[in-house]
Design an enzyme around this catalytic site. Structure first.
Site, PDB file in Angstrom:
ATOM      1  CE  LYS A  70      43.837   8.803  36.941  1.00 43.93           C
ATOM      2  NZ  LYS A  70      42.970   9.931  37.333  1.00 43.93           N
ATOM      3  CE  LYS A  94      43.295   4.893  47.851  1.00 38.87           C
ATOM      4  NZ  LYS A  94      41.935   5.386  47.677  1.00 38.87           N
ATOM      5  CE  LYS A 106      41.783  12.391  46.716  1.00 37.49           C
ATOM      6  NZ  LYS A 106      41.457  10.989  46.410  1.00 37.49           N
ATOM      7  CB  THR A 190      35.425   2.974  44.278  1.00 37.09           C
ATOM      8  OG1 THR A 190      36.200   3.917  43.544  1.00 37.09           O
ATOM      9  CG2 THR A 190      35.904   2.953  45.712  1.00 37.09           C
ATOM     10  CG  ASN A 221      30.890   6.414  43.283  1.00 42.76           C
ATOM     11  OD1 ASN A 221      31.697   5.538  43.543  1.00 42.76           O
ATOM     12  ND2 ASN A 221      30.506   6.665  42.053  1.00 42.76           N
ATOM     13  CB  SER A 348      41.153   6.451  37.181  1.00 47.71           C
ATOM     14  OG  SER A 348      40.044   7.220  37.573  1.00 47.71           O
TER      15      SER A 348
END
Ligand code: NAD
Length: 414
Positions: A70, A94, A106, A190, A221, A348
Site C-alpha cells: 500500500k 508506517k 509506492k 495526514t 494537503n 486509507s
C-alpha cells in the site's frame, strides 16, 4: 566526509540498525533492504496539441509478507527510481507502526502536473494504471494520493482499473472522492495525524498548545490543513511556506485568509511581496517546527540553527540522519516522518475496509479510530525510545520493521 543526502541508503542504514537492535539475522536485512518488486513503465500520452509524449513511471512493492502492499502515487518532475524505492520502504514502516495488515508500496510518474492540462493529467493517470495493472489490485497493491495527486486523479485511476477488470473495484485505490467510496476524514487524515503527534509531543515537553508558536513548511494537503488545526487549537501559526518562499509574522498569520487564497498546488506566497526563503523560515523563532513539503530540509548545515523545541516531520524525509543526531543532542524532540505522517495511510486503510465491507462510517467514527491508533503508536515509540535509550527515529524503525520481519519469518522466507 560529505553528509549522506541519499534517502534510499540512509533508510537502509536505519533499517539495518533497527533489525540489529531487535536481534534479527543478516539475512533479514538482506530481504528488507530493498523492494521485492520494482516495475518501470513507459506511458504514451496523447497531448492536447495532438503530439504523443512518453512519460516514465514506477511502482515499487517493498514487502508483501504482512498483506497487500500500500502506498501513494507521486506526480513530480524529480520522481526517481531510488526515491520511489525509499518511499515504499517507509510505507512498510508506517504500516507496522500503526499496526495495519499491509506491506509498503509506492509509485510515481516523472511529470510536472502544473504544466499539464486536466485532460493531459487524466491521460497520464489512466495510462499509468494500464501500465501497472498486472501487479496492482485490491488484494495485491493499493495506491493512494501523494505529492501533486488528489482525489480526482484517484477517481480516474479507479475508473480505469474497474474498466480493465470489468467490475467496479473501489478497493483498488484510496483517497477517492466520497461519491466513489472515499472515506470521511481521508483528505485531512495526514494533517490530523500530525496534529495528534504534536499534541502528544507538546505534553512530553510541557508546552501548552494554546499560544505555542508554530512554523509549517509547505502549504499543500498536509501543511494547509495542519496550519488550520493548529490555529483552531489556539496555537499561533507564525510562519508558512510553499515552493516559492515563506512568510513569517511573530504576531501570527491569518490562516483562514491564506487557506482561502491558496491554489490547488499549495501555492500562496506569490501573492506577497515581503517573502523570505524556505531556509530562512526554518531557522526562525518558534516552539514547534513542522516540515511538510519535501525531503532534506534540515541538514547538518542548519540543524544547529533550528530554534524550535519540537520538530514534527509531516513530510517524508525532511531531516537527514546527521541532523537527527544534532537535534537529539540538542534536546529537541523529533517526531519522525514514519510516525507523524502515518495518519494518511491509517485512514486509507479505513477506506479500504469500508470498500471491502460495503458499509460506510461517519467522520466521528473515522476520527475516533484514527486518534486511538495514533496515540497508541506515539506512546509505544516514545516508550521504546526511553527504555532502549535510542532516538525517536530509530525507535520508530524498530517498531515499524517488526511486523514485516515477523510476517516474513512465519511465511518461512527467512
Ligand atoms: P502537496 O503537493 O499537496 O503540497 C506540497 C507543498 O510543498 C506545496 O505547498 C508546495 O508549494 C510545497 N513545495 C513544493 N516544493 C517545495 C520546495 N522545493 N520547497 C518548499 N516547499 C515546496 O503535497 P502534500 O500531500 O501536502 O505532501 C507534503 C509532504 O507530506 C510530502 O513529503 C509527502 O510525501 C508527505 N505526506 C503526505 C501525505 C498525504 O496524505 N498528503 C501523507 C504522508 C506524507
Amino acid at each position: 566526509m560529505a553528509e549522506n543526502l541519499n534517502l534510499f541508503t540512509s533508510t537502509q542504514n536505519v533499517i539495518k540498525e533497527a533489525l540489529t537492535k531487535l536481534g534479527y539475522s543478516e539475512e533479514m536485512y538482506e530481504l528488507l533492504k530493498e523492494p521485492l518488486r520494482m516495475m518501470t513503465v513507459r506511458i504514451p500520452v496523447k497531448m492536447d496539441d495532438g503530439s504523443v509524449k512518453i512519460f516514465t513511471g514506477y511502482r515499487a512493492q517493498h514487502n508483501d509478507a504482512p498483506g497487500p502492499t500500500k502506498g501513494g502515487v507521486r506526480f513530480h518532475p524529480e520522481v526517481s527510481e531510488e526515491e520511489v524505492k525509499a518511499l515504499s520502504m517507509w510505507m512498510t514502516l508506517k504500516a507496522g507502526i500503526v499496526d495495519l495488515p499491509y506491506g509498503g508500496g509506492k509509485g510515481g510518474v516523472v511529470c510536472d502536473p502544473r504544466q499539464l492540462s486536466m485532460r493531459e493529467i487524466e491521460n497520464v493517470s489512466r495510462g499509468y494504471v494500464r501500465a501497472i495493472s498486472q501487479i496492482v489490485g485490491p488484494t495485491k497493491d493499493i495506491p493512494a494520493p501523494d505529492v501533486y495527486t488528489n482525489s480526482q486523479i484517484m477517481a480516474w485511476m479507479m475508473d480505469e482499473y474497474s474498466r480493465i477488470r470489468e467490475f467496479d473495484s473501489p478497493g483498488f485505490i484510496t483517497g477517492k472522492p466520497l461519491a466513489l467510496g472515499g472515506s470521511h476524514g481521508r483528505e485531512k487524515a495526514t494533517a490530523q495525524g500530525v496534529t495528534i503527534c504534536i499534541h502528544e509531543a507538546a505534553k512530553k515537553r510541557g508546552i501548552d498548545i494554546k499560544g505555542a508558536r508554530v512554523i509549517v513548511q509547505g502549504f499543500g494537503n498536509a501543511g494547509s490543513f495542519l496550519s488550520k488545526f493548529m490555529h483552531d487549537a489556539g496555537a499561533l501559526v507564525v510562519g508558512i511556506s510553499d515552493a516559492y518562499g515563506g512568510i513569517y509574522d511573530p504576531a501570527g498569520l491569518d490562516i483562514d485568509y491564506l487557506l482561502d487564497r491558496r491554489d490547488s498546488f499549495g501555492t500562496i506566497t506569490t501573492l506577497f511581496d515581503n517573502t523570505i526563503t524556505n531556509q530562512e523560515l526554518l531557522e526562525k523563532e518558534c516552539d514547534i517546527l513542522v516540515p511538510a513539503a519535501i525531503s532534506n530540509q534540515i541538514t547538518a548545515d542548519n540543524a544547529n540553527s533550528i530554534q524550535a523545541s519540537i520538530v514534527v516531520e509531516a513530510a517524508n524525509g525532511p531531516t537527514t540522519l546527521e541532523a537527527t543526531k544534532i537535534l537529539t543532542e540538542r534536546g529537541i524532540l523529533l517526531v519522525p516522518d514514519v510516525l507523524a505522517s502515518s495518519g494518511g495511510v491509517t485512514v486509507s486503510y479505513f477506506e479500504w475496509v469500508q470498500n471491502n465491507q460495503g458499509y460506510y462510517w461517519t467522520e466521528e467514527e473515522v476520527n475516533k479510530k484514527l486518534h486511538e491508533n495514533l496515540i497508541k503508536a506515539f506512546d509505544n515509540i516514545y516508550e521504546v525510545s526511553q527504555t532502549r535509550g535510542v532516538n525517536m527515529r530509530l525507535a520508530a524503525y524498530m517498531v515499524g520493521v517488526r511486523r514485516a520481519a515477523e510476517a516474513s519469518k512465519f511465511r518461512g522466507w527467512v
